[in-house]
Design an enzyme around this catalytic site. Structure first.
Site, short mmCIF file in Angstrom:
data_model
loop_
_atom_site.label_atom_id
_atom_site.label_comp_id
_atom_site.label_asym_id
_atom_site.label_seq_id
_atom_site.Cartn_x
_atom_site.Cartn_y
_atom_site.Cartn_z
N HIS A 464 0.78 -1.23 0.00
CA HIS A 464 0.00 0.00 0.00
C HIS A 464 0.81 1.29 0.00
CE1 HIS A 464 -4.19 -0.22 -0.36
NE2 HIS A 464 -4.47 -0.82 0.78
N TYR A 580 -12.06 4.42 12.22
CA TYR A 580 -11.30 4.92 11.06
C TYR A 580 -12.05 4.54 9.78
CZ TYR A 580 -7.32 5.41 7.80
OH TYR A 580 -6.48 5.76 6.77
N THR A 593 -4.70 9.73 1.20
CA THR A 593 -5.90 9.44 1.99
C THR A 593 -6.01 10.39 3.17
OG1 THR A 593 -4.74 7.83 3.39
CG2 THR A 593 -5.82 7.00 1.39
#
Length: 775
Positions: A464, A580, A593
């Site tokens: 990621h 979250y 993000t």
């Protein structure tokens, strides 16, 4: 050795009669065609640079400007107000007419470039307007209507993938007072009065003392950095993994090599589109607003190199091969020949050679990939091992073949999927396998790895740090659709196309693994295996209703699910937790993000009212407020007014300055016991789910963030389906991802709901909440 001789274009020997020159015309032809392909790519890149450089204008617009200037001069008018004459004085031409013509063209070019800069500045101003997101549906202001028209006008030219990059605004640094205020509001429902007062005092003390100093440094960084978050986020972001699954009900072919052939081909076709910038820029769904495409640049030919302090992302311009792992052996598979992409049938043929190869792994080779799967919070062992044992010789050449490959492919020896006597358990095992496999049969440093199972099922495992889930989902959606609907298979399950029988065999990578490295491999594998065994995954498709029926209740589907998850957690644990939800900031250049803190005062008020048995009308009002609050939080996160990335960057600045902040330290140590994310679907609309309902994907998932928490990924598929991926840890006795009683409860609730004549939003929430409460 035949392949090695073919690679030599010419060779000569010296004899008593002179020099004996032998040419290999086949090898020369391969070199020529590879060179042609390389030059075509360079010309294509140059062409794209020109088109992007003049966007939102077009290269042909220069001609119109030049013709207009020359036409006005022909009519005895000077549109330059004397500038053409001044340019003419500095031109070294003898002929008056030539000087006039050339000076007019120079002025036209300068005017054209100035207009482009002005247009780009106007487009950046337009894209900096975000008030449209906060307006109610059906109540659009006149300002927004004019803005929409102007954006469409500026986007009338067909943009390339990266055309909007220089026109996207920079991510703004929020005021520290606003961030702290929003943070205190977000933790209010989680803290007792005394705890909240203590946190308020810490925040006020931080703002009045250290906070403003750190804010000044951060604003200074934002002046010269493209994005003040992305560079820090990428460096400090610990590797996390995301999985994407195959079609839920369909397996296009049971032939493993054939599925690998089509999948690899589809991925390389996607890479070609990225390199040529033929993909349409991603946009906010339902609008013409572009999103940043910077994450696509490092999708392929990228690896994460371990370092003693931090890892580093390395990207190569191109790669003509992929790395393949099968039964403990590593192979280098060339997917281009003489500048031509191999056909799917040829790649299948090469994959079958690997599957049929009987050679055993070399000593220490089988589990070598465990070096990339150990505890990456402590990267020093892998970094030191790599530097000491993989920086020269055969180990370096083999490691370079893996790291410089387009991507990594694992030909798994197991069957996966939901078919069988235990479809629920099979799906869970399938998801868990994609997340970590055996902990050594993936190369987790690569940007992504493709897994092809023995029965033809496939999946993707992505790292990621280089990109976020929507970018990976976009790639995987194209791959699945191209595999099934464009490339296709023959009746016997093989790839289409012809095979060149002269293709060289896949190259077996050679290793010299000393005992010290094998010891480190065993140590890393033990750490990784412990972490993997602790992960509990559960996947289930929810088909009773989807966003279609939720929208009829005039509620955001995302807010619907988020509040449902909070109620489920409340019933499971008897309280609320820090929640979250991932949101994107790709409205800004190089945006990544931001966190949406879904647990709000409004959502908690609704849940308490529901649990206390308050009147239905009151619950509906509270539900409406909670939904509107969640949507507002999501919009603020998207438009740069989030909380967590700002506080994170302030913390990083404090570390650089060598100062400590009790407030920041406590904020960043708070556990996210409920970590959630929505994976987008149908970003490219390559096929219609209504006409092909079986070709739905399970979406993706990830592991839990906190040891005593849940990780929940969900994908809203079409109008009538929601897929969920729930993860937790076996070591925590308070969390369970799968609860069999939930399925019985679901059936019971369905029967009850079917008896209700008028479905209200309240009943819908009761239905989904009850389904989740046993998790």
């Amino acid at each position: 050795m035949a392949e090695a001789h073919q690679a030599v274009a010419f060779q000569f020997t010296i004899t008593p009669e002179g020099i004996d020159l032998q040419l290999s015309y086949q090898a020369l032809n391969l070199i020529y065609r590879s060179g042609v392909r390389s030059w075509k790519k360079r010309v294509s890149r140059m062409r794209n640079r020109v088109i992007k450089g003049v966007f939102p204008a077009s290269p042909s617009s220069w001609l119109f400007v030049a013709i207009g200037i020359l036409a006005t001069m022909y009519m005895q008018s000077d549109p330059s107000m004397g500038l053409i004459s001044k340019i003419q004085q500095h031109l070294p031409l003898r002929y008056q007419d030539g000087q006039t013509m050339l000076s007019a063209l120079v002025f036209s070019t300068l005017l054209w470039l100035s207009l482009i800069l002005a247009l780009r500045f106007c487009l950046k101003l337009l894209l900096s307007y975000h008030q449209w997101m906060f307006e109610q549906h059906g109540r659009i202001s006149n300002t927004t209507k004019i803005w929409v028209t102007l954006v469409r006008l500026f986007s009338s030219q067909k943009p390339l993938l990266y055309s909007y990059q220089t026109s996207l605004p920079h991510l703004p640094v929020p005021a520290i007072k606003d961030t702290l205020s929003r943070y205190l509001e977000s933790v209010r429902p989680l803290l007792e009065d005394t705890q909240y007062k203590r946190m308020t005092d810490l925040a006020n003390q931080f703002e009045s003392n250290l906070g403003n100093r750190l804010q000044r440094y951060l604003k200074l960084k934002a002046l010269w950095a493209t994005n003040y978050v992305s560079s820090v986020w990428e460096t400090c972001h610990h590797p996390t993994r995301h999985r994407s699954t195959d079609f839920l009900y369909v397996t296009p072919t049971p032939v493993q090599a054939a599925r690998a052939g089509n999948t690899v081909t589809a991925l390389l076709l996607y890479r070609r589109k990225v390199n040529r910038e033929e993909l349409k820029p991603s946009r906010v769904p339902g609008t013409d607003i572009p999103l940043c495409a910077a994450q696509c640049e490092r999708m392929f030919n990228t690896t994460r190199t371990p370092g003693v302090e931090t890892d580093v992302l390395q990207h190569w311009q191109d790669s003509e091969f992929v790395a393949v792992y099968h039964r403990g052996r590593y192979f280098k598979l060339w997917v281009y020949r003489a500048g031509r992409l191999l056909s799917p049938r040829e790649i299948e043929h090469q994959m079958q050679k690997i599957l049929d190869d009987p050679s055993p792994p070399l000593p220490g080779e089988e589990k070598l990939g465990a070096l990339t799967s150990g505890d990456r919070y402590q990267v020093i062992p892998w970094a030191q091992t790599r530097k000491q044992y993989f920086s020269s010789g055969v180990n370096k050449r083999s490691l370079d073949a893996i790291e410089r490959s387009a991507f990594f492919v694992t030909l798994d020896t197991e069957d996966q999927g939901m078919e069988g006597d235990d479809p629920v358990g099979n799906l869970d095992r399938y998801a868990k396998s994609l997340l970590h496999g055996k902990c050594y049969d993936r190369w987790f440093d690569k940007s992504f790895s493709i897994v092809i199972y023995k029965n033809g099922k496939s999946g993707l495992n992505a790292e990621h740090s280089w990109a976020d889930a929507p970018t990976v989902a976009h790639l995987w959606e194209y791959t699945l659709a191209t595999d099934a609907f464009q490339l296709g298979y023959t009746e016997d399950g093989h790839c289409r196309g012809e095979v060149d029988r002269s293709l060289p065999h896949p190259q077996r990578l050679v290793w010299d693994i000393p005992s010290e490295v094998q010891t480190q491999v065993s140590s890393s594998l033990a750490v990784a295996q412990t972490l993997a065994d602790d992960v509990d995954c559960h996947v289930f498709p929810f088909r009773e209703f989807g966003k279609g029926r939720i929208k009829k209740c005039r509620i955001s589907p995302d807010a619907f699910i988020q509040i449902s998850l909070q109620l489920a957690y409340f019933r499971d644990r008897g309280g609320f937790c820090l929640t979250y939800e991932a949101s994107m900031t790709r409205l800004f250049r190089e945006g990544r993000t931001e966190t949406v803190r879904s647990c709000s005062n409004e959502s908690c008020a609704f849940i308490r009212a529901l649990e206390d048995g308050e009147a239905e009308d009151q619950c509906r009002q509270l539900l409406r407020r909670a939904s509107e609050k969640h949507q507002n939080l999501y919009r603020m996160a998207m438009t740069g007014a989030g909380i967590d990335r700002h506080l994170f960057c302030l913390y990083v600045v404090s570390k650089y300055l060598g100062v400590e902040s009790a407030f920041l330290k406590e904020v960043l140590s708070e556990p996210w016991r409920l970590s959630t994310s929505q994976t987008p679907v149908q970003q490219m609309e390559l096929f219609d789910l209504k006409n092909h309902p079986d070709f739905v994907s399970l979406g993706g998932g990830f592991g839990p963030v906190a040891d005593d928490g849940y990780g929940v990924s969900y994908i809203i598929v079409g109008e009538d389906m929601i897929n969920f991926h729930v993860s937790s840890k076996h070591s925590c006795t308070d969390t369970v991802s799968n609860w069999n009683q939930g399925w019985k409860l679901l059936s019971f609730l369905l029967l009850q709901l079917l008896r209700i004549h008028a479905f209200s939003s309240f009943y819908f929430f009761l239905f989904l909440f009850s389904f989740f409460k046993q998790l």
